[in-house]
Design an enzyme around this catalytic site. Structure first.
Site, PDB file in Angstrom:
ATOM      1  N   SER A   8       0.835  -1.202   0.000  1.00  0.00           N
ATOM      2  CA  SER A   8       0.000   0.000   0.000  1.00  0.00           C
ATOM      3  C   SER A   8       0.864   1.244   0.000  1.00  0.00           C
ATOM      4  CB  SER A   8      -0.908   0.013   1.230  1.00  0.00           C
ATOM      5  OG  SER A   8      -1.527   1.273   1.369  1.00  0.00           O
ATOM      6  N   HIS A  31      -1.426  -1.220  -4.149  1.00  0.00           N
ATOM      7  CA  HIS A  31      -2.672  -0.844  -3.493  1.00  0.00           C
ATOM      8  C   HIS A  31      -2.695   0.671  -3.301  1.00  0.00           C
ATOM      9  CE1 HIS A  31      -6.217  -2.216  -1.215  1.00  0.00           C
ATOM     10  NE2 HIS A  31      -6.000  -1.174  -0.442  1.00  0.00           N
ATOM     11  N   ASP A  33      -4.882   3.736  -1.802  1.00  0.00           N
ATOM     12  CA  ASP A  33      -5.974   4.105  -0.905  1.00  0.00           C
ATOM     13  C   ASP A  33      -6.457   5.516  -1.219  1.00  0.00           C
ATOM     14  OD1 ASP A  33      -6.199   1.807   0.917  1.00  0.00           O
ATOM     15  OD2 ASP A  33      -4.141   2.309   1.450  1.00  0.00           O
ATOM     16  N   MET A  35      -8.955   8.346  -0.245  1.00  0.00           N
ATOM     17  CA  MET A  35      -9.781   8.769   0.889  1.00  0.00           C
ATOM     18  C   MET A  35     -10.221  10.215   0.694  1.00  0.00           C
ATOM     19  SD  MET A  35      -7.538   7.261   4.061  1.00  0.00           S
ATOM     20  CE  MET A  35      -6.526   5.786   3.884  1.00  0.00           C
ATOM     21  N   HIS A  64      -8.520   1.276  -3.790  1.00  0.00           N
ATOM     22  CA  HIS A  64      -9.439   1.062  -2.670  1.00  0.00           C
ATOM     23  C   HIS A  64     -10.099   2.399  -2.349  1.00  0.00           C
ATOM     24  CE1 HIS A  64      -9.835  -0.084   1.888  1.00  0.00           C
ATOM     25  NE2 HIS A  64     -11.010   0.118   1.312  1.00  0.00           N
ATOM     26  N   MET A  66     -12.197   4.683  -0.297  1.00  0.00           N
ATOM     27  CA  MET A  66     -12.785   4.964   1.011  1.00  0.00           C
ATOM     28  C   MET A  66     -13.420   6.348   0.918  1.00  0.00           C
ATOM     29  SD  MET A  66      -9.846   3.335   3.485  1.00  0.00           S
ATOM     30  CE  MET A  66      -8.528   3.321   2.257  1.00  0.00           C
ATOM     31  N   MET A 135     -11.768  -5.804   5.951  1.00  0.00           N
ATOM     32  CA  MET A 135     -10.883  -4.889   6.666  1.00  0.00           C
ATOM     33  C   MET A 135     -10.553  -5.471   8.036  1.00  0.00           C
ATOM     34  SD  MET A 135     -10.167  -2.303   4.732  1.00  0.00           S
ATOM     35  CE  MET A 135      -9.355  -1.323   6.007  1.00  0.00           C
ATOM     36  N   GLY A 140      -8.895   4.119   7.197  1.00  0.00           N
ATOM     37  CA  GLY A 140      -8.590   5.537   7.337  1.00  0.00           C
ATOM     38  C   GLY A 140      -7.133   5.846   7.562  1.00  0.00           C
ATOM     39  N   PHE A 141      -6.432   4.987   8.301  1.00  0.00           N
ATOM     40  CA  PHE A 141      -5.038   5.274   8.620  1.00  0.00           C
ATOM     41  C   PHE A 141      -4.210   3.996   8.589  1.00  0.00           C
ATOM     42  CE2 PHE A 141      -7.451   8.688  10.540  1.00  0.00           C
ATOM     43  CZ  PHE A 141      -6.715   9.813  10.193  1.00  0.00           C
ATOM     44  N   GLY A 142      -2.971   4.111   8.115  1.00  0.00           N
ATOM     45  CA  GLY A 142      -2.058   2.988   8.138  1.00  0.00           C
ATOM     46  C   GLY A 142      -1.418   2.828   9.506  1.00  0.00           C
ATOM     47  N   GLY A 143      -0.734   1.704   9.681  1.00  0.00           N
ATOM     48  CA  GLY A 143       0.017   1.475  10.905  1.00  0.00           C
ATOM     49  C   GLY A 143      -0.799   1.000  12.086  1.00  0.00           C
ATOM     50  N   ASP A 171      -6.783  -6.332   4.726  1.00  0.00           N
ATOM     51  CA  ASP A 171      -6.084  -5.046   4.740  1.00  0.00           C
ATOM     52  C   ASP A 171      -6.141  -4.498   6.156  1.00  0.00           C
ATOM     53  OD1 ASP A 171      -5.089  -2.500   4.379  1.00  0.00           O
ATOM     54  OD2 ASP A 171      -6.564  -1.892   2.885  1.00  0.00           O
ATOM     55  N   GLY A 172      -4.951  -4.286   6.741  1.00  0.00           N
ATOM     56  CA  GLY A 172      -4.881  -3.685   8.064  1.00  0.00           C
ATOM     57  C   GLY A 172      -4.033  -4.496   9.016  1.00  0.00           C
ATOM     58  N   GLY A 173      -2.858  -3.989   9.341  1.00  0.00           N
ATOM     59  CA  GLY A 173      -1.988  -4.688  10.277  1.00  0.00           C
ATOM     60  C   GLY A 173      -1.389  -5.962   9.724  1.00  0.00           C
ATOM     61  N   GLY A 193       1.318  -2.312   4.193  1.00  0.00           N
ATOM     62  CA  GLY A 193       1.853  -0.966   4.022  1.00  0.00           C
ATOM     63  C   GLY A 193       3.153  -0.758   4.739  1.00  0.00           C
ATOM     64  N   SER A 194       3.076  -0.493   6.037  1.00  0.00           N
ATOM     65  CA  SER A 194       4.281  -0.168   6.802  1.00  0.00           C
ATOM     66  C   SER A 194       5.244  -1.337   6.874  1.00  0.00           C
ATOM     67  CB  SER A 194       3.905   0.305   8.214  1.00  0.00           C
ATOM     68  OG  SER A 194       3.089  -0.647   8.880  1.00  0.00           O
TER      69      SER A 194
END
Length: 215
Positions: A8, A31, A33, A35, A64, A66, A135, A140-143, A171-173, A193-194
């Site tokens: 991402s 990916h 995002d 927003m 994606h 959002m 999800m 809304g936010f990465g990390g 997607d997420g963590g 992402g991170s």
């Protein structure tokens, strides 16, 4: 099941996104995002960024959305050349019509579900979608930290997909500590992402995630 790793760019260097994307040649897709600071409390990229990215990379883009009113905006991202356009079930007025419009414009259509959104109402409509995004954090936010309680939802969606040609994305963590668990639950497409762009060698991070998902 095939494994797809999607870094991402939400975690990339915004001043050098093209250069960062060039550092992940082993990725399956990129990916993106999008927003709007309405559907989620963050503001990122729009259609012009997607159009420009398509000019500087040969990797396919998974956009994606959002955003509010994806029924209006989603087909434009497909027309621009995105390989996949995923929108949120919670934001769409007519998700099936929107998915059909995305497909008509030449892209795969994905539907995304927030952690609190039940999967059940969407499982009878799977043939209208090419991807279901579960999800594993609030969008809304990465990390953010992975929510393990989403594993049951992933299993539920996988059980209904069965042999259909529908991607099951998370997607997420997603990182080395969580990817194997989501794969075991049935996911086949992983947004990271991170854990990718936070690595000194992002492409090595992509390859490591793939190894962990296929072990």
């Amino acid at each position: 099941m095939a494994v797809r790793i999607e870094p991402s760019i939400l975690s990339a260097d915004f001043t050098a996104i093209a250069a960062d994307v060039a550092r992940i040649p082993s990725a399956d897709l990129v990916h993106v995002d999008v927003m709007d600071n309405h559907f989620v409390p963050n503001l990122t990229f729009g259609l012009p960024m997607v159009e420009r990215l398509l000019q500087v990379t040969d990797l396919p883009l998974d956009v994606h959305l959002m955003i509010d009113d994806p029924d209006r905006w989603a087909p434009g991202f497909a027309e621009a050349g995105a390989a996949v356009v995923t929108f949120h079930a919670e934001a769409a007025k007519d998700a099936v019509a929107t998915a059909r419009a995305i497909r008509s414009a030449g892209a795969k259509a994905g539907v995304a579900l927030k952690p609190g959104t039940p999967a059940g109402p969407w499982l009878d409509r799977l043939d209208e979608f090419d991807q279901v995004l579960v999800m594993t954090v609030e969008p809304g936010f990465g990390g953010q930290a992975f929510q393990p309680e989403m594993l049951d939802k992933i299993r539920q969606v996988r059980g209904t997909i069965g042999d259909r040609d529908v991607w099951l994305q998370v997607d997420g963590g997603i990182g080395p500590a969580t990817i194997a668990r989501t794969r075991e639950a049935g996911a086949d497409t992983f947004v990271a992402g991170s854990s990718v762009f936070g690595d000194a060698d992002p492409d090595a991070a992509v390859r490591r995630l793939r190894e962990l998902a296929t072990a």
